[in-house]
Design a protein around this motif. Sequence first.
Motif, PDB file in Angstrom:
ATOM      1  N   ILE A 123      39.956  33.733  43.373  1.00  0.00           N
ATOM      2  CA  ILE A 123      40.956  35.178  43.181  1.00  0.00           C
ATOM      3  C   ILE A 123      42.349  35.024  43.574  1.00  0.00           C
ATOM      4  O   ILE A 123      43.408  35.345  43.046  1.00  0.00           O
ATOM      5  N   HIS A 124      42.414  34.475  44.733  1.00  0.00           N
ATOM      6  CA  HIS A 124      43.597  34.339  45.737  1.00  0.00           C
ATOM      7  C   HIS A 124      44.589  33.382  44.809  1.00  0.00           C
ATOM      8  O   HIS A 124      45.683  33.824  44.695  1.00  0.00           O
ATOM      9  N   ALA A 125      44.057  32.262  44.501  1.00  0.00           N
ATOM     10  CA  ALA A 125      44.859  31.191  43.868  1.00  0.00           C
ATOM     11  C   ALA A 125      45.138  31.889  42.141  1.00  0.00           C
ATOM     12  O   ALA A 125      46.526  31.665  41.995  1.00  0.00           O
ATOM     13  N   PHE A 126      44.350  32.666  41.799  1.00  0.00           N
ATOM     14  CA  PHE A 126      44.865  33.235  40.146  1.00  0.00           C
ATOM     15  C   PHE A 126      45.916  34.124  40.622  1.00  0.00           C
ATOM     16  O   PHE A 126      46.831  34.179  39.875  1.00  0.00           O
ATOM     17  N   VAL A 127      46.044  35.119  41.644  1.00  0.00           N
ATOM     18  CA  VAL A 127      46.807  36.060  41.850  1.00  0.00           C
ATOM     19  C   VAL A 127      48.224  35.208  42.274  1.00  0.00           C
ATOM     20  O   VAL A 127      49.501  35.747  41.721  1.00  0.00           O
ATOM     21  N   SER A 128      48.033  34.315  43.127  1.00  0.00           N
ATOM     22  CA  SER A 128      49.413  33.420  43.383  1.00  0.00           C
ATOM     23  C   SER A 128      49.997  32.861  42.167  1.00  0.00           C
ATOM     24  O   SER A 128      51.080  32.624  41.807  1.00  0.00           O
ATOM     25  N   ALA A 129      49.055  31.824  41.174  1.00  0.00           N
ATOM     26  CA  ALA A 129      49.601  31.320  40.206  1.00  0.00           C
ATOM     27  C   ALA A 129      50.268  32.262  39.063  1.00  0.00           C
ATOM     28  O   ALA A 129      51.314  31.745  38.794  1.00  0.00           O
ATOM     29  N   TYR A 130      49.872  33.485  39.040  1.00  0.00           N
ATOM     30  CA  TYR A 130      50.298  34.249  37.977  1.00  0.00           C
ATOM     31  C   TYR A 130      51.601  35.389  38.811  1.00  0.00           C
ATOM     32  O   TYR A 130      51.851  36.337  38.049  1.00  0.00           O
ATOM     33  N   LYS A 131      51.639  34.879  40.127  1.00  0.00           N
ATOM     34  CA  LYS A 131      52.609  35.888  40.651  1.00  0.00           C
ATOM     35  C   LYS A 131      52.370  37.339  40.601  1.00  0.00           C
ATOM     36  O   LYS A 131      53.460  38.169  40.205  1.00  0.00           O
ATOM     37  N   LEU A 132      51.120  37.815  40.767  1.00  0.00           N
ATOM     38  CA  LEU A 132      50.802  39.404  40.529  1.00  0.00           C
ATOM     39  C   LEU A 132      51.187  39.789  41.882  1.00  0.00           C
ATOM     40  O   LEU A 132      51.080  39.707  42.945  1.00  0.00           O
ATOM     41  N   VAL A 133      51.906  41.219  41.475  1.00  0.00           N
ATOM     42  CA  VAL A 133      52.167  41.943  42.692  1.00  0.00           C
ATOM     43  C   VAL A 133      51.051  42.979  42.688  1.00  0.00           C
ATOM     44  O   VAL A 133      50.648  43.847  41.689  1.00  0.00           O
ATOM     45  N   PRO A 134      50.838  43.380  43.887  1.00  0.00           N
ATOM     46  CA  PRO A 134      49.817  44.361  44.203  1.00  0.00           C
ATOM     47  C   PRO A 134      50.137  45.694  43.656  1.00  0.00           C
ATOM     48  O   PRO A 134      51.090  46.229  43.712  1.00  0.00           O
ATOM     49  N   LYS A 135      49.017  46.184  42.998  1.00  0.00           N
ATOM     50  CA  LYS A 135      49.115  47.325  42.196  1.00  0.00           C
ATOM     51  C   LYS A 135      47.873  48.239  42.109  1.00  0.00           C
ATOM     52  O   LYS A 135      46.808  47.549  42.689  1.00  0.00           O
ATOM     53  N   SER A 136      47.647  49.401  41.398  1.00  0.00           N
ATOM     54  CA  SER A 136      46.407  49.977  41.261  1.00  0.00           C
ATOM     55  C   SER A 136      45.742  49.245  40.132  1.00  0.00           C
ATOM     56  O   SER A 136      46.486  49.265  39.159  1.00  0.00           O
ATOM     57  N   ILE A 137      44.626  48.739  40.264  1.00  0.00           N
ATOM     58  CA  ILE A 137      44.034  48.124  39.152  1.00  0.00           C
ATOM     59  C   ILE A 137      42.541  48.531  38.898  1.00  0.00           C
ATOM     60  O   ILE A 137      41.931  49.298  39.759  1.00  0.00           O
ATOM     61  N   ILE A 138      41.950  48.436  37.720  1.00  0.00           N
ATOM     62  CA  ILE A 138      40.556  48.635  37.413  1.00  0.00           C
ATOM     63  C   ILE A 138      39.765  47.337  37.172  1.00  0.00           C
ATOM     64  O   ILE A 138      40.729  46.296  36.751  1.00  0.00           O
ATOM     65  N   ILE A 139      38.651  46.924  37.426  1.00  0.00           N
ATOM     66  CA  ILE A 139      38.167  45.644  37.296  1.00  0.00           C
ATOM     67  C   ILE A 139      37.026  45.937  36.068  1.00  0.00           C
ATOM     68  O   ILE A 139      36.487  46.720  36.168  1.00  0.00           O
ATOM     69  N   LEU A 140      37.187  45.152  34.937  1.00  0.00           N
ATOM     70  CA  LEU A 140      36.252  45.018  34.232  1.00  0.00           C
ATOM     71  C   LEU A 140      35.600  44.045  33.909  1.00  0.00           C
ATOM     72  O   LEU A 140      35.922  42.799  34.095  1.00  0.00           O
ATOM     73  N   LEU A 141      33.952  44.111  33.957  1.00  0.00           N
ATOM     74  CA  LEU A 141      32.924  43.381  33.984  1.00  0.00           C
ATOM     75  C   LEU A 141      32.665  42.563  32.602  1.00  0.00           C
ATOM     76  O   LEU A 141      32.302  43.680  31.879  1.00  0.00           O
ATOM     77  N   SER A 142      33.086  41.386  32.540  1.00  0.00           N
ATOM     78  CA  SER A 142      32.348  40.812  31.022  1.00  0.00           C
ATOM     79  C   SER A 142      31.155  41.085  30.858  1.00  0.00           C
ATOM     80  O   SER A 142      30.106  40.951  31.763  1.00  0.00           O
ATOM     81  N   THR A 143      30.991  41.135  29.484  1.00  0.00           N
ATOM     82  CA  THR A 143      29.213  41.368  29.130  1.00  0.00           C
ATOM     83  C   THR A 143      28.495  40.114  29.505  1.00  0.00           C
ATOM     84  O   THR A 143      27.416  40.039  29.330  1.00  0.00           O
ATOM     85  N   THR A 144      29.275  38.899  29.854  1.00  0.00           N
ATOM     86  CA  THR A 144      28.655  37.668  30.161  1.00  0.00           C
ATOM     87  C   THR A 144      28.133  37.919  31.667  1.00  0.00           C
ATOM     88  O   THR A 144      27.162  36.935  32.070  1.00  0.00           O
ATOM     89  N   VAL A 145      28.409  38.732  32.375  1.00  0.00           N
ATOM     90  CA  VAL A 145      27.924  39.095  33.641  1.00  0.00           C
ATOM     91  C   VAL A 145      27.187  40.368  34.169  1.00  0.00           C
ATOM     92  O   VAL A 145      26.931  40.587  35.249  1.00  0.00           O
ATOM     93  N   THR A 146      26.866  40.989  32.970  1.00  0.00           N
ATOM     94  CA  THR A 146      26.141  42.285  33.078  1.00  0.00           C
ATOM     95  C   THR A 146      24.956  42.388  32.154  1.00  0.00           C
ATOM     96  O   THR A 146      24.910  41.292  31.200  1.00  0.00           O
ATOM     97  N   PHE A 147      23.707  43.039  32.648  1.00  0.00           N
ATOM     98  CA  PHE A 147      22.795  43.020  31.556  1.00  0.00           C
ATOM     99  C   PHE A 147      22.612  44.644  31.070  1.00  0.00           C
ATOM    100  O   PHE A 147      22.984  45.427  31.932  1.00  0.00           O
ATOM    101  N   ASP A 148      22.784  44.654  29.863  1.00  0.00           N
ATOM    102  CA  ASP A 148      22.703  45.910  29.248  1.00  0.00           C
ATOM    103  C   ASP A 148      21.661  46.283  28.344  1.00  0.00           C
ATOM    104  O   ASP A 148      21.170  45.225  27.686  1.00  0.00           O
ATOM    105  N   ARG A 149      21.302  47.547  27.971  1.00  0.00           N
ATOM    106  CA  ARG A 149      20.577  47.645  26.953  1.00  0.00           C
ATOM    107  C   ARG A 149      20.662  49.203  26.507  1.00  0.00           C
ATOM    108  O   ARG A 149      21.138  50.010  27.445  1.00  0.00           O
TER     109      ARG A 149
END
Length: 121
Positions: free
Chosen positions: A13-39
């Motif tokens: 995650i740190h490498a991702f933020v650094s590589a894309y030069k992301l500036v800290p902001k308010s964010i939401i995290i969306l969990l992909s359907t590949t990492v959740t179980f739903d019904r």
Amino acid sequence: MEVISKKRLESAIHAFVSAYKLVPKSIIILLSTTVTFDRDFPQTTLEVDKSIEEFLELVPFEDYISKESKFPGKTKIVAANRELCETVKNSFVGLGFVVAGVYPLSFCLEAVPQLQTNLDL
């Protein structure tokens, strides 16, 4: 999805933020359907609570987090690995981001069906 190494996930995650030069902001995290179980459970089912409980017993994590939401004609339940959610959230917080929430993508896709064809993942 199991977290094998928190340190490696945090580093990625740190490498991702650094590589894309992301500036800290308010964010939401969306969990992909590949990492959740739903019904989906029809709202006409008499024993919805019992069915949901039986579904959650099948979630393959020792510690999971689950959310339930009602949509027209059905109740959707989504479960995810609590350790994964907390590690991702805490990694971003540690980098100065404000995490407004962690949400399953499947809820967003259900609420706004157009995202199924217009969301660039």
